[in-house]
Scaffold this motif. Structure first.
Motif, short mmCIF file in Angstrom:
data_model
loop_
_atom_site.label_atom_id
_atom_site.label_comp_id
_atom_site.label_asym_id
_atom_site.label_seq_id
_atom_site.Cartn_x
_atom_site.Cartn_y
_atom_site.Cartn_z
N PRO A 94 0.69 -1.32 0.07
CA PRO A 94 0.01 0.09 0.04
C PRO A 94 0.88 1.26 0.04
CG PRO A 94 -0.04 -0.88 2.24
CD PRO A 94 0.73 -1.99 1.18
N VAL A 95 0.59 2.12 -0.79
CA VAL A 95 1.15 3.83 -1.01
C VAL A 95 0.24 4.74 -0.44
CG1 VAL A 95 2.22 5.07 -2.39
CG2 VAL A 95 2.63 2.65 -2.75
N LEU A 96 -1.12 4.78 -1.01
CA LEU A 96 -2.05 5.69 -0.64
C LEU A 96 -3.42 5.03 -0.15
CD1 LEU A 96 -1.27 8.31 -3.46
CD2 LEU A 96 -0.36 8.35 -1.18
N LYS A 97 -4.29 5.89 0.47
CA LYS A 97 -5.47 5.80 0.51
C LYS A 97 -6.47 6.87 0.05
CE LYS A 97 -6.93 3.53 4.48
NZ LYS A 97 -7.34 3.36 5.68
N VAL A 98 -7.05 6.36 -0.81
CA VAL A 98 -8.11 7.52 -1.41
C VAL A 98 -9.44 7.17 -1.23
CG1 VAL A 98 -8.64 8.46 -3.71
CG2 VAL A 98 -6.13 7.66 -3.41
N HIS A 99 -10.17 8.04 -0.97
CA HIS A 99 -11.68 8.30 -0.63
C HIS A 99 -12.39 8.49 -2.05
CE1 HIS A 99 -15.47 8.30 1.59
NE2 HIS A 99 -15.75 9.43 0.71
N THR A 100 -13.24 7.74 -2.48
CA THR A 100 -13.91 7.85 -3.67
C THR A 100 -15.33 7.92 -3.56
OG1 THR A 100 -14.07 5.34 -4.27
CG2 THR A 100 -11.99 6.47 -5.04
#
Length: 268
Positions: A94-100
């Motif tokens: 994992p590198v980023l967490k993105v809220h979609t």
């Protein structure tokens, strides 16, 4: 009257065969001998001698497999940065967490490597395909460094296999520690575009920088190892710099081209 008598005597005996004739003085013989020796040596060198030349170009230190640019597969807002610059990650890490709009998504590495740059920050709105990180492909921490020299395309055919290379590293004082030694490992015969260089290095700016004067050819240089130096590589000085080298360090390389016989350009 005296002149008339001398003229008549000359006519009666036109050749003074009993007098020695001096063809040249000793100094003249010495000069002639030196000239003949020099001309003979020049003729032999023109046939058997050779002229060494080099080509210099911009270079960069990297690991052999290069880098890749990690792009976000989703659009949304970055809610967490899960990796650190310089950190080595496994594949699918994992590198980023993105809220979609459909919930939280995690952006993961494509292949194992070291994060050389992070372009995303918490709170940033990103689109699908946005560059979020650059990852240098490193399988093991002990993987050796290589230098990639981007030489003008017209010089590629004159670069012999295993040609010696001197590298001036931007982070190292040349006057104090000298140049880094290496040898040509391979020559890519196809000219590189800015896009292909950017894809290999994981940096768009470097792609533009290395193609300012046209599309170059990538020459991969194997650095000569050394157990005596702190960097682990051989330098023109005895010990080299007292610190290890980092990947993605800019340099300039001087590659020795194939020797040329002077007779090739002396004769029409």
């Amino acid at each position: 009257m005296q002149f008339r008598q001398q003229a008549l005597a000359k006519l009666q005996s036109p050749e003074e065969l009993d007098l020695p004739v001096r063809f040249a003085r000793p100094q003249g013989w010495l000069a002639l001998s030196v000239s003949v020796v020099v001309m003979a040596a020049a003729s032999v060198w023109a046939v058997t001698g050779s002229v060494a030349s080099t080509v210099s170009a911009q270079a960069i230190l990297t690991h052999g497999q290069g880098s890749y640019i990690l792009q976000s597969p989703v659009a949304g807002q970055v809610t967490a940065v899960l990796a650190r610059q310089g950190e080595r990650l496994a594949a699918d890490a994992p590198v980023l967490k993105v809220h979609t709009g459909q919930g939280d998504e995690v952006v993961r590495t494509v292949a194992a490597g070291r994060v050389s740059a992070l372009a995303a920050t918490i709170g940033q709105i990103i689109q699908t395909g946005t560059n979020v990180a650059a990852v240098e492909k490193i399988a093991h921490a002990s993987d050796p460094l290589y230098a990639t020299v981007y030489v003008p395309a017209e010089n590629a055919s004159a670069i012999p296999a295993d040609a010696p290379v001197d590298l001036t590293v931007s982070s190292v004082s040349t006057q104090e520690y000298g140049v880094l030694r290496g040898h040509v490992k391979s020559v890519d015969r196809a000219a590189q575009s800015a896009q292909s260089i950017s894809a290999f290095l994981g940096d768009d700016q470097l792609g533009e920088q290395f193609t300012k004067k046209g599309r170059p050819v990538a020459v991969l240089v194997r650095l000569d190892p050394s157990r005596r130096t702190k960097s682990g590589y051989r330098w023109s000085s005895a010990d080299g710099p007292p610190f290890p080298l980092d990947s993605m360090t800019l340099a300039s390389g001087a590659i020795r081209l194939a020797d040329q016989h002077p007779v090739d350009w002396l004769l029409p």
